[in-house]
Structure formats: C-alpha cells, structure tokens
Design an enzyme around this catalytic site. Structure first.
Site, PDB file in Angstrom:
ATOM      1  N   ASP A  46      20.292  10.062  36.367  1.00  0.00           N
ATOM      2  CA  ASP A  46      19.074  10.266  35.591  1.00  0.00           C
ATOM      3  C   ASP A  46      19.475  10.794  34.209  1.00  0.00           C
ATOM      4  O   ASP A  46      20.541  11.392  34.048  1.00  0.00           O
ATOM      5  CB  ASP A  46      18.170  11.267  36.315  1.00  0.00           C
ATOM      6  CG  ASP A  46      16.956  11.630  35.500  1.00  0.00           C
ATOM      7  OD1 ASP A  46      16.262  10.717  35.025  1.00  0.00           O
ATOM      8  OD2 ASP A  46      16.714  12.842  35.301  1.00  0.00           O
TER       9      ASP A  46
ATOM     10  N   ASP B 146      17.552  15.520  38.757  1.00  0.00           N
ATOM     11  CA  ASP B 146      17.071  16.901  38.844  1.00  0.00           C
ATOM     12  C   ASP B 146      15.558  17.022  38.896  1.00  0.00           C
ATOM     13  O   ASP B 146      15.029  18.109  39.072  1.00  0.00           O
ATOM     14  CB  ASP B 146      17.577  17.709  37.644  1.00  0.00           C
ATOM     15  CG  ASP B 146      16.818  17.384  36.365  1.00  0.00           C
ATOM     16  OD1 ASP B 146      16.385  16.221  36.214  1.00  0.00           O
ATOM     17  OD2 ASP B 146      16.653  18.286  35.524  1.00  0.00           O
TER      18      ASP B 146
ATOM     19  N   ASP C 236      12.941  12.102  40.768  1.00  0.00           N
ATOM     20  CA  ASP C 236      14.223  11.642  41.299  1.00  0.00           C
ATOM     21  C   ASP C 236      14.316  11.798  42.815  1.00  0.00           C
ATOM     22  O   ASP C 236      15.222  11.232  43.435  1.00  0.00           O
ATOM     23  CB  ASP C 236      15.381  12.428  40.664  1.00  0.00           C
ATOM     24  CG  ASP C 236      15.472  12.219  39.166  1.00  0.00           C
ATOM     25  OD1 ASP C 236      15.249  11.072  38.722  1.00  0.00           O
ATOM     26  OD2 ASP C 236      15.746  13.194  38.438  1.00  0.00           O
TER      27      ASP C 236
END
Length: 786
Positions: free
Chosen positions: A475, A674, A678
C-alpha cells in the site's frame, strides 16, 4: 512539590462506613463487610482506621491509599481475570485449565502465558531430582556390571550369585520410582493410540528390567540358550537404569533450552515498571502501583525511567529510547502531543504524560500476547513430521520384533540374548522426540528474536509463508509514505469561500482514523475553523464519504464518487491532473450536488523506502504498489522509489481481487499495509504484513506486524522467516538422518562385519543427544542477524 509517602495523602476522602452498632465495617479495597474485633488486619491513615478482610487487601491499600479512599478505584473497569491455561508445545491444539501431560504425545503441558509464571518450571525441578537419584544409582551399577571390562573385578569381590541381586536393588529406585513419569506417558500413548517416544522408552525399559528381574529370581525358567559363557543368565539392569538416567538428562537440557526461548516473553513483560509516578488532583505526586493507573491519569516520567503505560505527552520534552520494542537504536524526540509507549526508556529530560491505554490494552501487553500465541503455533512444515510420526512408532516396534526374531533364528549363541539387546536398542534409539521438537523449538526461538527487533509474528505458518513469498504488494499511504500527510491547498471552483469548504470537509473527516482525513482536520484546526456535527454520515468503500452538516449535503472523495452521483468534472480534471503531477493526492468536494472545490494532500515517502524497495527487488521479490490514490499520484511515488508495477484507484475489494488473482496465477503473495481498507487484502494474502502504526483492524488481519511501521521491517521479517525455515529443515534433517542411521545400527547391521552390537545404553545416549542437538541448533536463531 510535596511528595507522599505510603501513608500520607491529601484531599477529600471517603470515610469507612460502619454499622450502627460498630460491629462491622466495609473493606475500602474490595467492598466486603469486615467484622470488627476478630483479628482482621487494619491500618490507620490520616487519623482514620481502616479494616480489611484479608492481608492482601491490607497490602494493596497500604501501597496506594489515595486510590481507594478518594474513590478513584471505582473508575477502574471491571475485568474478569483470565485463568492461566496450559498447552502442549508439540500439540498446541491441546488446552487444559490445569498442569498435566498431553494426551497425544505425553509431554508436560506448559503455561500459555509464561509471563505470569513465577519461579522455576516444576517439571524441571522434579526431573532434576529424579535425575540425581537415577545417576546416583546408575554409577555404581555401571561399575558393578562393566567393571570387569576395565580391570575392576567388582563382581568377583561380591560374588557372581549375589551380584544380580545387588544390581536389582540399585535399579529398583530408578525404574520403580524415577521412571514413573515416563511410564505414565507411555501408558497414555498406548491407551489413546497416539504412539510416540514415550511408547518406545516404556517398552524398552520394561523389557530390559522385566527380563532381568525374571533372570535374577527364576533363572531356571530360561532355556539353555540364554545362559552366558559362565553358565549365568545375563541381566541388563544397567541398560534399564542408564537409559532412564540419560533420558532424564536429555529432558532436563531440553526443558532448560525451552525456558530460554520463553525468556523473550518474560523480558518483554519486565520492560514496564512496577510503579508509575501519578500526579494527583491536588498537585502532589505518588509512586502508585502500575495496576492502579487508569486512563486519564497524569504521570510524571523522569530521566532514566521507563514509560509506564501508553499515552501522550502533555508537558515537557525529552528523548525516548524505543529500541527495546521497535529495534531502532536512535532515541526519538518527544514533545507536547507526542505519543509515548509503555516499556520504552526516557533518556534525557522529564515530561508529564496523560495515560491512554493501560493494563492489557497497552502495546507492550499486546506484544507479549502475540509472541506467546506465536510460540505455541505450528508451521505447515510440521505436518510432515506429524505424518512421519503416525507410522514411525509402529514401524519401529515391528523392526524391534523382527530384529529379535532374526537374531534368535540366525544369530550366534546365546542368540536370544543378542536378539533382546537388539530389540531394546532399536526401541530406545528410535524415540522420535527430536522429530517432534524440530519445528516448535525453532518457532519459539524465532518469534522471541523477532519481538526484540520489532517484528511480531502471529503464528508459525506466517513465517513459513513469508519465507516462500515471491510477490509483495505494498500500500502507498502509511506504508511507502510517512502516513502523516499534511493539507496542501483548497481551490474553490464554484465561487464558495475556501475556508467554508475546508470547514465542511474537516467536519466530514472528523471521525476518520485515516491519515489523509486527519490531515484535513488538522489543517482546519490550524486555521481556527469550527468542526461541526455530521448527520447521515456514510463511508463509501474506496470512493470517499458523505454526510450532512447544518442541512448542507456534502460529498468528499475521488472522481468515481463524483461520477456515481452524476456530477460533472469537466472543468476540474485538468487542474486535478496538474496537482497530481506534483505528487499530491486530490479530492473533490461537492456541496448540495455541485462540485465546489479541489483539496490536495501531500504525503512524503519514507526515508528508507527507496533502499528497501531496491533490496526486496534484488532478493527476488516482485514489488507491486496497490493504492486507492489516482494513477498520476501513485506513479509519481512509484518512479521516485523505483517500483515498476502500480495498481491505482483501488478500493478494498479491488485490492483483495488483485491478491486473489496473483494467488490463482501461482504466486505466493505477501501484502503490506496499514489502513482499514487494507484489511481484506491482508487477510486474503498468503501472508499479511501490518505496519504497527496503522489501524487496529489491519493489525488483526495480518500474520506479521512491524512495530515501528518502517519498510525496513519487511526485509527484517523476511530474513527472519527464511532463517527460521532453514533452521527447521536442518532440525528435520538431523532427526530423519539420525533415525535412518541409528535404527539399522541398533538392529545389529554391523555385527556381521565388526562383531559388535550396539548397547542399549549407547542407544539411549544417542537418542538424548539427537534431541539436544535439535534444541541447540534452534537456539542459534537467538543470534540471527536480521
């Protein structure tokens, strides 16, 4: 500033209540009724005498009187005490409420939370005592039985007729008392059908001892073939006794080694201090027990002291060494508003903090729980050892029977004696304890090593999957970037005032935990704008949010959200692309059905990100960025970091589809993120890696958590995983190779060539050595460079 001692407090207190006839009063600690005049403990404080139901309540009150007499203790949330549970290190699916032995493998159950256990391992104490007795009997027994081989005619001095009875007396305490724990486990294994190392030990020792007792008390029952060269029926007391002694020695070494692997948990638990310096409402300070610290309490942390709980700095500034939890050696600057973590060390300066998470909610407590859970887990590779063990023991028993039969039929005289020795040696040397320990002891050591470096491993399977991963999806926000974006600009496109639009946007984002939302809120606060209450709030996954503020309908999000609501973006897209080319994240804000402004947020990349991406790529990982940001912004960051593959504008469903698609294509996928968006991808990936600075749901969805939240932790975690799996494979090789060589030797395969037959004592020593070698090989992971 006035400081309290243990029996002095100021302020308004609750007086102890007594019944009208003063026959009873109330314990200020537990609230129980205490009968007066019956010898119950009491304590005089501030001129008032308090009475207690037990010494324990008296001690707790004396340690922190203000906590109870002020009524502050009533604010402590009621938490049910979780009873200690016990599990088997080789069969973690076995969980019991009390200590005992595993019904599958027979090993002693170990506490699931070793941090709560004080004192030495009771099994280690018991086995040490039994080992001492066994050794004390076995040494003279060896001298008596083996003395003639080294020129000590002890049997001649005692007499050959009396010697077997002396050996029986020396062996009886070992077999009939010391070895009872082994026999109990062996019986359980036979009764339940879970044949294991204790099955073989029990059969071997009983065979050797039982045969010897009959040979001593009724030698006439044996055929002539059993007689030795001096006409005696040989006995093997020394084999039975020494086998037990050597097994105890191996068990003691294993127990001590496993205790070392659990030291990581105990060391982590000791990071938190026993007391915290609480600033009380009247300004005085008191060193209160840590269990009495509640959320909202103000605490003073002085130089050289450990931070007691999680919270935020409210006064002062200092540098805090967080290396004990994160593995990073450089102290971190702390000032007003900075978060601090319980267990970290305050180096220079002092500060006042407000307690946030306390007790089991602190990061340190969660780390301890995660490490303990991971150390009890099993890697998929353990299934190989389980499958082998399922047929291994029955096979060994059949080999032992076959060895006895072959020796009895084809061996030299006394063939029956040779057959018995071979059978007992096979049973002893083939004990599969090394096979069973190969995986769990490596996992226990590795998870402790990882915890010290800021890499928290949820379970053994996570280590195995991470070691094999060939694709890493990362990410962007909070993972590749700092995750602390700041508000860039607010550009009105409909004539509305920029401050008004920013106030609307900040109101919508006021409940957000996402860093971008926090940046918008913080930007509004810096400009002194008012945050208003939001009605009809809705989060649209992967697109944005909506709500009503003071009757005004608002939308805040990406292009997809605007188009889904029928809004025209023709006049704003070129401006948005220009902002994205500069690496800014752009949001559209719509007011009452009309696009009113563009908001931009910037989020710098992490300092170590470029080097870590290069390292991961060099290590053979396919690195992919998956982000909810636009393609322009995502590619700006990707080019800066050297990432060649980008999936932009990804919703949480899109990220999960990306993970599933790569897995379907044969890739072993690791996902690092995080945010809340996600979590599905983290859970769907072969191995999820959560940044410890992220949302709780992301942490709960991942198999690996990086406490510091830096990308370098991904490389550390992968290195640790690869070292652990290599160590497990080494252990399994030792165990398989040892048995592959040892069993034929014990059966007597070398006798036709060398004329020697392996003694059961040597077999017992080799069996113990194999287990110890596996344990100490695993302990090398404590020094692994990650």
């Amino acid at each position: 500033m006035k400081t309290h001692d243990n029996h002095s407090t100021d302020g308004l207190f609750e007086m102890p209540s007594t019944s009208p006839d003063a026959a009873t009063t109330v314990d200020p600690v537990c609230g129980m009724t205490v009968k007066l005049g019956v010898g119950k403990p009491s304590l005089k404080h501030e001129g008032v005498e308090y009475h207690f139901c037990s010494e324990r309540c008296h001690t707790r009150f004396a340690a922190d009187p203000w906590f109870y007499v002020s009524g502050h203790s009533k604010n402590k949330p009621k938490q049910a005490k979780v009873a200690q549970q016990y599990t088997c290190p080789m069969d973690p699916e076995i969980i019991r409420s009390e200590p005992g032995t595993c019904p599958i493998c027979g090993m002693a159950l170990e506490p699931m939370n070793p941090a709560e256990i004080d004192g030495p391992n009771p099994e280690l104490v018991d086995f040490t005592r039994r080992f001492i007795v066994s050794a004390a009997c076995s040494i003279p027994l060896l001298v008596l039985s083996m003395g003639p081989m080294i020129g000590l005619p002890v049997r001649d001095w005692i007499g050959h007729e009396l010697a077997p009875f002396v050996e029986l007396l020396l062996t009886a305490p070992v077999v009939l008392w010391a070895a009872l724990p082994f026999f109990e486990r062996g019986w359980v294994s036979i009764r339940t059908g879970h044949l294991n190392m204790w099955t073989l030990i029990t059969l071997g020792v009983i065979a050797a001892f039982g045969y010897s007792v009959v040979a001593t008390l009724a030698p006439q029952l044996f055929p002539h073939d059993f007689a030795g060269h001096m006409g005696e029926v040989p006995v093997y007391y020394e084999a039975a006794a020494v086998i037990v002694t050597l097994v105890f020695l191996g068990q003691i070494l294993e127990l001590r080694a496993r205790a070392q692997t659990g030291e990581a948990i105990r060391a982590l638990s000791r990071l938190a201090p026993d007391t915290a310096r609480r600033i009380q409402p009247d300004g005085t300070e008191f060193d209160a027990p840590l269990e009495n610290i509640l959320p909202g309490d103000l605490l003073r942390v002085r130089p050289g002291e450990a931070v007691p709980v999680d919270g935020d700095v409210t006064e002062g500034r200092s540098t805090v060494d967080e290396s004990m939890i994160t593995g990073e050696p450089v102290p971190v600057e702390k000032e007003v508003g900075s978060p601090v973590t319980g267990g970290t060390m305050n180096r220079a300066g002092q500060f006042v903090m407000r307690a946030g998470h306390v007790g089991s909610d602190t990061l340190l407590a969660r780390i301890v729980g995660m490490v303990a859970e991971a150390q009890r887990s099993r890697a998929p590779i353990q299934k190989l050892a389980d499958r082998v063990s399922a047929w291994f023991v029955p096979t060994v028993v059949m080999v032992a029977i076959a060895a006895f039969g072959l020796w009895f039929v084809y061996g030299p005289e006394p063939s029956a004696i040779y057959g018995l020795v071979a059978a007992v040696s096979v049973l002893i040397i083939a004990c599969p304890c090394a096979l069973g320990l190969a995986t769990p002891v490596s996992v226990m050591t590795a998870t402790g090593r990882g915890a010290g470096a800021g890499v928290l491993v949820r379970d053994a399977a996570s280590l195995e999957r991470l070691a094999a991963a060939d694709t890493l999806i990362i990410d962007k926000t909070g993972t590749l970037t700092l995750g602390r974006p700041t508000l860039g600009s607010v550009i009105p496109v409909s004539g509305m005032d920029a401050k008004t639009i920013l106030a609307y946007a900040a109101s919508l984002e006021s409940g957000s935990e996402h860093p971008i939302g926090e940046a918008i809120v913080e930007g509004a606060k810096e400009k002194g704008l008012q945050i208003s209450r939001v009605d009809d709030f809705e989060a649209i996954n992967g697109k944005g949010i909506s709500g009503t503020v003071g009757g005004t309908r608002l939308l805040l999000g990406n292009e997809t959200l605007m188009r889904d609501n029928g809004l025209d973006l023709a006049d704003t897209l070129e401006m948005a692309d220009t902002m994205r080319d500069l690496g800014q994240t752009v949001f559209f804000c719509a007011v009452d059905g009309e696009v009113a402004a563009l908001l931009s947020v910037t989020d710098p990349v992490k300092p170590d990100a470029k080097a870590m991406v290069a390292s991961l790529t060099a290590a053979g990982m396919r690195v992919i960025m998956a982000t909810g940001d636009s393609a322009v912004t995502a590619w700006h960051v990707a080019r800066e970091l050297g990432i060649a593959e980008v999936h932009a504008s990804q919703s949480l469903e899109d990220k999960k589809v990306l993970v599933d698609g790569l897995k379907a294509g044969g890739r072993i996928v690791a996902m690092a993120g995080d945010g809340i968006n996600d979590a599905p991808a983290l859970a769907s990936a072969d191995i999820g890696i959560a940044m410890g600075t992220g949302a709780d749901v992301a942490l709960k969805s991942a198999g690996i958590t990086l406490v510091r939240g830096e990308l370098a932790g991904v490389m550390r975690a992968r290195t640790l995983a690869q070292a652990t799996i290599a160590n497990i494979k080494q252990n399994l090789f030792f165990a398989f190779g040892y048995n592959a060589v040892g069993v034929p030797l014990a059966a007597g395969i070398l006798y036709p060539f060398t004329g020697t037959l392996l003694s059961p004592m040597i077999a017992a020593a080799a069996m113990s050595l194999s287990s110890v070698s596996v344990v100490f090989n695993a302990l090398r992971l404590r020094r692994a460079s990650i």
